[in-house]
Design an enzyme around this catalytic site. Structure first.
Site, PDB file in Angstrom:
ATOM      1  N   GLU A 141      -2.108  -7.120  -0.411  1.00 14.13           N
ATOM      2  CA  GLU A 141      -2.376  -6.638   1.207  1.00 14.13           C
ATOM      3  C   GLU A 141      -1.773  -7.151   2.495  1.00 14.13           C
ATOM      4  OE1 GLU A 141      -5.340  -5.124   1.392  1.00 14.13           O
ATOM      5  OE2 GLU A 141      -5.721  -5.717  -0.696  1.00 14.13           O
ATOM      6  N   HIS A 144       0.635  -3.563   2.409  1.00 17.32           N
ATOM      7  CA  HIS A 144       0.282  -3.190   3.206  1.00 17.32           C
ATOM      8  C   HIS A 144       0.389  -3.432   4.527  1.00 17.32           C
ATOM      9  CE1 HIS A 144      -2.024  -0.980   0.639  1.00 17.32           C
ATOM     10  NE2 HIS A 144      -2.873  -1.456   0.222  1.00 17.32           N
ATOM     11  N   CYS A 156       3.590  -2.586 -10.812  1.00 14.85           N
ATOM     12  CA  CYS A 156       3.688  -3.693  -9.657  1.00 14.85           C
ATOM     13  C   CYS A 156       2.447  -4.296  -8.980  1.00 14.85           C
ATOM     14  CB  CYS A 156       4.306  -2.432  -8.683  1.00 14.85           C
ATOM     15  SG  CYS A 156       4.700  -2.667  -6.541  1.00 14.85           S
TER      16      CYS A 156
HETATM   17 ZN    ZN Z   1      -3.824  -1.625  -1.365  1.00 21.02          ZN
HETATM   18 ZN    ZN Z   2       5.600  -1.097  -6.451  1.00 18.74          ZN
END
Ligand code: ZN
Ligand code: ZN
Length: 186
Positions: A141, A144, A156
């Site tokens: 999160e 992001h 990843c």
């Molecule tokens: Zn996500």
């Molecule tokens: Zn990645």
């Protein structure tokens, strides 16, 4: 008002709602500090999010909580990121549940432990596994907020995961491409 960007690069961990153990939030601070190379500070008092409860679903509206975090972030110049950590079950209207939510390239992110606990699936508690999953979800999160979208590399941490089985498969690290894109140095 201070027009300068925040000089202190820090992540504030904000406990959200009832039932969140502060020790657990404390424990989360160290791996995040290591990964993002910033200081992590745990806010000692949880914020009240009863307003976000959908009584019919028995879940809390993630986006509304994120908006509340954003409003308090506007007054908190000492943190570059605010990560809400909750034990409550989160939802957005189109999905059954979410593990978390974040603002793309924003300052705020939110993670829920509710469905990361083995007990949720009728299994015995596993504190180590819970912490592992929470770190992955928190890094995802926060990723992001660094402008990262979902990554096709299943190892990843930015790989999209809607089930704990998938969460357990991926690592807590960014792949080289995501790391570069987020501007996180080696
Ligand atoms: Zn996500
Ligand atoms: Zn990645």
């Amino acid at each position: 008002m201070n027009a300068n960007p925040p000089s202190v690069e820090a992540i504030h961990l904000q406990p959200v709602g009832e039932g969140i153990a502060l020790e657990l939030v404390d424990e989360l601070a160290a791996p995040l500090a290591r990964l993002f190379r910033v200081s992590c500070h745990v806010v000692p008092s949880p914020i009240d999010v009863r307003f976000a409860l959908d009584a019919i679903r028995g879940q809390y509206y993630s986006t509304a909580i994120l908006q509340m975090l954003t409003n308090s972030a506007a007054e908190d110049a000492s943190a570059s990121r605010i990560l809400g950590v909750t034990a409550l079950d989160l939802y957005v209207p189109v999905l059954t549940f979410v593990f978390g939510e974040a603002q793309l390239q924003g300052r705020c992110a939110l993670v829920s432990l509710h469905r990361l606990r083995e007990e949720f699936y009728g299994l015995p508690a596993n504190a180590g596994l819970l912490m592992e999953r929470t770190v992955k979800e928190a890094v995802h999160e926060l990723g992001h907020t660094f402008g990262l979208r979902h990554c096709a590399d299943w190892r990843c941490v930015m790989a999209s995961t809607h089930a704990v089985e998938r969460l357990d498969l991926k690592s807590s690290a960014f792949c080289a491409a995501c790391r570069r894109a987020a501007g996180l140095s080696e």
